[in-house]
Design an enzyme around this catalytic site. Structure first.
Site, PDB file in Angstrom:
ATOM      1  CG  ASP A  11      36.914  42.132  36.608  1.00 46.21           C
ATOM      2  OD1 ASP A  11      37.091  41.754  37.775  1.00 46.21           O
ATOM      3  OD2 ASP A  11      37.216  41.437  35.620  1.00 46.21           O
ATOM      4  CB  ALA A  12      37.931  46.665  41.181  1.00 43.01           C
ATOM      5  CE  LYS A  13      39.591  39.227  38.697  1.00 43.59           C
ATOM      6  NZ  LYS A  13      39.288  40.178  37.618  1.00 43.59           N
ATOM      7  NE  ARG A  14      40.568  48.417  44.125  1.00 45.94           N
ATOM      8  CZ  ARG A  14      41.011  48.521  42.884  1.00 45.94           C
ATOM      9  NH1 ARG A  14      41.249  47.441  42.181  1.00 45.94           N
ATOM     10  NH2 ARG A  14      41.235  49.710  42.337  1.00 45.94           N
TER      11      ARG A  14
END
Length: 273
Positions: free
Chosen positions: A94-97
């Protein structure tokens, strides 16, 4: 991991639970702070106690990056432990890159090749060339933020663009990307009433749904509007499971909380038959 393998695990475990490993040193049991790596010690105990009740784990990378190199190393150890001991469990970074193409390619390599996650969450604001580098990896999944559970979602996501809400445009446009079959979507549980319209846009895609439990979302409502013939849902719970207890029994308490959700999920799965 293929989608078929994920569906197989859902049916085998009678669960579509994803456990969020949002590990905060201020919240874990105090006795763990004496460990050499308290973050990994906590994660390992949670995994050992709950792996039979869930089909996915989702470390939020911010909770690891906040502790610098030590935190990142704990993340590496956590994903290595999962891939070695529970390779059938779906893993989500869950990095939301999301950035320009060559930067996205490097992010994709970091999470898919170096850390060997099965999937990563992506912010779609920069469009096609920021998303497709992630989609290029075989048997890896790109989880696009579509309609989130936070209050600020109403600032942009539900605004009308022409004759439709922005989040619908995001979903429809993303389906034209190369390797769009590798896409999943984040839809907050607190937006359950929107799920039926989202299902019309992506009837076969998996939806990652955070927001049940601590954030007030309803599992029954999410299943009513969002489940498809092969389930198509991963329901995430983080704080509501991993911080059930702050005592020495924290792992057992987490398992008890996960079991309650898994039993409700088994009931929902029974309705598909």
């Amino acid at each position: 991991m293929t989608t078929a393998a994920l569906v197989e695990q859902i049916n085998k475990k009678q669960s579509f639970l994803c456990i969020g490993l949002d590990t905060d040193l201020d919240k874990i049991p105090p006795h763990l702070l004496e460990e050499e790596d308290p973050i990994f010690a906590f994660n390992k105990a949670i995994i050992d106690a709950t792996h039979h009740l869930c089909v996915a784990y989702k470390p939020n990378t911010a909770f690891y990056e906040a502790y610098g190199i030590k935190g990142w190393r704990a993340l590496e150890k956590t994903i290595e432990y999962l891939n070695t001991n529970h390779p059938s469990i779906f893993t989500i970074a869950d990095a939301k890159r999301g950035d320009i193409g060559n930067t996205s390619t490097r992010y994709a390599k970091a999470f898919f090749e170096d850390l060997e996650f099965d999937s990563v969450t992506i912010a779609p604001y920069m469009g096609k060339d920021s998303v497709e580098p992630f989609l290029a990896f075989k048997n890896k999944h790109t989880i696009l933020l579509a309609l989130t559970s936070n209050q600020g979602a109403y600032d942009y996501q539900t605004k009308m663009v022409g004759e439709k809400e922005l989040y619908k445009t995001v979903i429809e446009t993303s389906q034209t990307y190369a390797n769009a079959e590798n896409l999943m979507y984040v839809v907050g549980a607190t937006k359950a009433s929107y799920l039926s319209e989202i299902r019309e846009l992506v009837p076969n895609s998996f939806l990652l749904v955070p927001g049940i439990g601590a954030q007030g979302g309803s599992l029954a409502e999410v299943c009513k509007y969002g489940m498809n013939s092969h389930v198509g849902l991963l329901i995430n719970s983080s704080r509501g499971i991993i911080y059930t207890s702050n005592n020495s029994d924290f792992a057992e308490a987490a398992a008890a909380s996960a079991k309650k959700i898994q039993m409700l999920m088994a009931e929902e799965l029974g309705k598909l038959k």
